[in-house]
Write a protein that holds these residues in place. Structure first.
Motif: not given
Length: 242
Positions: A13-38
């Motif tokens: 459960d902790t694993l899933v929560g931490d991966v979800a947090t990190a993934l959302i943050e990473r994809l959001s950061a890419a969008q903030e750079r003007g990218e469309v993350p794949q």
């Protein structure tokens, strides 16, 4: 080739929560750079749990799901409505619950859409060439107890594929027997490879994948590295690491 980083978590459960947090943050950061993350998605129980957690958090994050492009690292060559399809599992757990752009969701053709797994691999490769960015922001992968990743199994011909994006796999030791998988060369074209593993049943394979010595033929997960390579593990899956 990046040196793998290991991130250990007390439980799944902790694993899933931490991966979800990190993934959302990473994809959001890419969008903030003007990218469309794949992103490349994977299947399996822990991936299903992650997809459900991402869907649960969708309304509370700034991530624009309509500006994320989705692919899969591998797929089972079965009919499109089969419960064995990684894409169906991802749709039911995540994609049907967030505002994705259907034009940015790229599934591997199914057995009721094309004649052979080779045809599906060729079509998927062509779509990646025309619609892909040339790299994944994140490629999510699991690992099997035998050390396989995507549908690259120990000793199978797909391990030797060169100058190819996706290939057909037959006689898979894990049913269903016919599949399509990205090759090592395709999987390594990414900013980040994230392996996710949970449970004691994965501990031997994880230890072999991360050992200083060993062969890709015996443990295919040893063969995938991104600019960043992270192994997200719960304590059970990490239990046989030094």
């Amino acid at each position: 080739m990046s040196t793998p980083e290991v991130r250990r978590h007390a439980d799944s459960d902790t694993l899933v929560g931490d991966v979800a947090t990190a993934l959302i943050e990473r994809l959001s950061a890419a969008q903030e750079r003007g990218e469309v993350p794949q992103i490349g998605l994977t299947g399996g129980t822990i991936a299903d749990d992650l997809h459900r957690e991402l869907a649960r958090r969708a309304g509370d994050s700034s991530l624009d799901w309509s500006r994320v492009v989705f692919w899969w690292g591998d797929e089972r060559f079965v009919p499109a409505d089969s419960s064995d399809r990684n894409a169906r599992q991802a749709r039911e757990a995540l994609l049907d619950h967030v505002p994705v752009d259907p034009a940015r969701v790229h599934e591997v053709p199914a057995s009721d859409q094309v004649a052979t797994a080779e045809d599906a691999a060729a079509a998927y490769s062509a779509t990646l060439r025309s619609e892909g960015a040339g790299f994944f922001e994140v490629l999510m992968l699991g690992i099997g107890p035998d050390g396989h990743c995507a549908s690259l199994f120990p000793g199978h011909p797909g391990l030797e594929a060169r100058d190819a994006i996706a290939v057909a796999v037959h006689d898979s030791p894990k049913p269903p027997p016919d599949r399509v998988t990205l090759t090592f060369e395709a999987m390594e074209r990414c900013r980040a490879v994230w392996f996710i593993a949970s449970g004691e049943g994965k501990a031997d394979a994880v230890a072999r994948a991360l050992a200083e010595e060993g062969s890709v033929a015996e443990t295919p997960a040893r063969g995938v590295h991104g600019d960043e390579t992270v192994w997200w593990l719960d304590e059970a899956a990490a239990s046989r690491l030094p």
